[in-house]
Design a protein around this motif. Structure first.
Motif, PDB file in Angstrom:
ATOM      1  N   VAL A  11       0.871  -1.184   0.000  1.00  0.00           N
ATOM      2  CA  VAL A  11       0.000   0.000   0.000  1.00  0.00           C
ATOM      3  C   VAL A  11       0.901   1.225   0.000  1.00  0.00           C
ATOM      4  CG1 VAL A  11      -1.843   1.241   1.220  1.00  0.00           C
ATOM      5  CG2 VAL A  11      -1.684  -1.261   1.418  1.00  0.00           C
ATOM      6  N   VAL A  73      -2.066  -1.529  -3.596  1.00  0.00           N
ATOM      7  CA  VAL A  73      -3.219  -0.650  -3.413  1.00  0.00           C
ATOM      8  C   VAL A  73      -2.705   0.784  -3.308  1.00  0.00           C
ATOM      9  CG1 VAL A  73      -5.207  -0.070  -1.967  1.00  0.00           C
ATOM     10  CG2 VAL A  73      -4.473  -2.463  -2.185  1.00  0.00           C
ATOM     11  N   SER A  80      -4.144   7.874  -7.695  1.00  0.00           N
ATOM     12  CA  SER A  80      -5.191   7.027  -8.281  1.00  0.00           C
ATOM     13  C   SER A  80      -5.806   7.679  -9.520  1.00  0.00           C
ATOM     14  CB  SER A  80      -6.306   6.771  -7.258  1.00  0.00           C
ATOM     15  OG  SER A  80      -5.804   6.055  -6.148  1.00  0.00           O
ATOM     16  N   LEU A  96      -4.615  -1.515  -7.585  1.00  0.00           N
ATOM     17  CA  LEU A  96      -5.950  -0.972  -7.330  1.00  0.00           C
ATOM     18  C   LEU A  96      -5.830   0.451  -6.805  1.00  0.00           C
ATOM     19  CD1 LEU A  96      -6.081  -4.250  -6.345  1.00  0.00           C
ATOM     20  CD2 LEU A  96      -8.469  -3.586  -6.144  1.00  0.00           C
ATOM     21  N   VAL A 218     -12.423   0.587  -1.190  1.00  0.00           N
ATOM     22  CA  VAL A 218     -11.250  -0.012  -1.851  1.00  0.00           C
ATOM     23  C   VAL A 218     -10.824  -1.280  -1.098  1.00  0.00           C
ATOM     24  CG1 VAL A 218      -9.344   1.236  -0.721  1.00  0.00           C
ATOM     25  CG2 VAL A 218      -9.084   0.455  -3.069  1.00  0.00           C
ATOM     26  N   THR A 222     -10.546  -4.855  -2.805  1.00  0.00           N
ATOM     27  CA  THR A 222      -9.279  -5.596  -2.723  1.00  0.00           C
ATOM     28  C   THR A 222      -9.564  -7.039  -2.284  1.00  0.00           C
ATOM     29  OG1 THR A 222      -8.132  -3.554  -2.121  1.00  0.00           O
ATOM     30  CG2 THR A 222      -6.968  -5.605  -1.672  1.00  0.00           C
TER      31      THR A 222
END
Lengths: 274, 274
Positions: A11, A73, A80, A96, A218, A222
């Motif tokens: 992340v 992520v 994003s 993601l 999210v 995930t």
């Protein structure tokens, strides 16, 4: 190279706000090991050009790849908005972002076809949520509302009482006038105000209005994604571990990390250069 | 090349906050023509490295030189902390920054030898005021207090009522505990809260405490400086003119300019590239 299901999740964020996404991930994926990277030396990304953001994001992502993560992520709205495709291509790894899940949840939730976005001025200006929502549904109207006070309030830990409540009320007013019935919290800092925002939204727009926290959405996506690819961590006795990297360790680091993560047990941050 | 006394004053800032300095300059120098440049496309400077700030400041200053200004006033704390010397050398022109005048006024005002600085986190972290004060007086102690909410409050025009008052009170508390008797407003946005800050400071620390607005102090020093060099504009019937340049014209431009300048008559902004 795709790592197996025992590999950690990676992340990253421009700062520490993305720890709200880690918090949401741990709630639905308690057995996953997580490696978090906050590019605290270069925060905020919101004022940089898109090419710079893509470059910074690439450096963050490659750092996570060196920890053999199975999926990345992006816990940063700015990244994003501009970088996921490029990262997927460059890294050959699932990536993601926070925007699509939030947009999808909003489109699913609205009945009036009017969706509000509460985000930083940079995210509102980028129109990233507007594009994501209209890609999913051309019949949905998007109303962006910048909420600049909420980031400093969150970073100072001023998340309760009259001041955040008055600020939230002020930012919800234009959305109430626009008649939205779904509101996306499009900034990683805003989940800290979730209860206040929900209470005020219900008071101003009625109990039907849905407040959507993009960290939670999210995390849910995930989970579905990992399940669909058989990448979920195997059930095991221990809770998932957590490693925390930062490019700079600010003075208020552990206090802020604790606040965003909602956990008193913050691992020691490891400082790295990118 | 030094222009004569009829030449305009040049003022620049990373954004529009520096218009509070223009407001203070017009109050004490009503006959001066002023050329203002706000580098709104690259605001904020506070998160950039010193070398980048010096480079940006050079570009701003050269733009003002092309308008044949007689003196440059840097209305930005970040630039004032790192760039004045370099600009003086490069441009062979008098360059005044906001930090030294504020520091000087604080040292003159304090009786306890304890001075508070209210500024952005970047300015506090840079220790620029601490260095400036201790250069003037090694016996004066400096207490920095970051006040991150005041910039977004000012930019949103939320300068009255309960929210700014509660924010101000919160930021003054540590300074009250430290026993300061002089407080420098070390950010161009803060003069918009002058009355609230002064009222709250008097209520918390007694009527002796002095609140020093660095816009007013740099304006007073500019006046003395121009007088000492025989550079004051000649007495004339008309008020000084004003030209306003910006590297980007944000949506809320005229509203923000009006607020910072305290004047309903804002000249049209001319957009330029640097």
């Amino acid at each position: 190279m795709r790592a197996g299901n025992e590999a950690p999740l990676g992340v990253f964020d421009s700062g520490l706000g993305g720890l709200t996404v880690v918090r949401a991930l741990r709630a639905v994926l308690p057995h996953e090991d997580i490696v978090y990277l906050g590019d605290t030396a270069r925060v905020p990304y919101g004022t940089r050009g898109a090419a710079t953001v893509v470059k910074y994001a690439g450096a963050c992502a490659r750092q996570l790849v060196s920890h053999k993560v199975k999926t990345i992520v992006i816990a940063c709205n700015t990244v994003s908005a501009v970088a996921p495709e490029q990262l997927r291509i460059d890294l050959d790894l699932p990536v993601l972002g926070v925007i699509e899940p939030g947009a999808r949840a909003a489109v699913a939730a609205t009945k009036t076809g009017r969706v509000g976005i509460l985000a930083t001025p940079g995210t509102i200006f980028s129109q990233a949520y507007t594009r994501a929502v209209t890609t999913l549904s051309t019949r949905t109207e998007v109303f962006g509302q910048a909420a600049p006070l909420l980031v400093p309030l969150a970073e100072e830990g001023w998340v309760e009482g009259e001041v955040p409540r008055l600020a939230v009320r002020r930012y919800l007013e234009p959305l109430a006038r626009a008649g939205v019935d779904a509101i996306v919290l499009g900034c990683t800092h805003y989940p800290l105000f979730f209860s206040i925002i929900e209470e005020e939204a219900h008071a101003m727009m009625g109990p039907e209005v849905r407040v959507i926290d993009s960290a939670t959405t999210v995390a849910a996506e995930t989970r579905s994604f990992l399940a669909s690819r058989s990448l979920l961590a195997p059930p095991r006795e221990r809770a998932g571990s957590m490693r925390l990297f930062a490019t700079d360790v600010p003075r208020s680091f552990s206090e802020m990390a604790r606040r965003f993560l909602g956990d008193e047990n913050i691992p020691e941050a490891e400082q790295i250069d990118l």
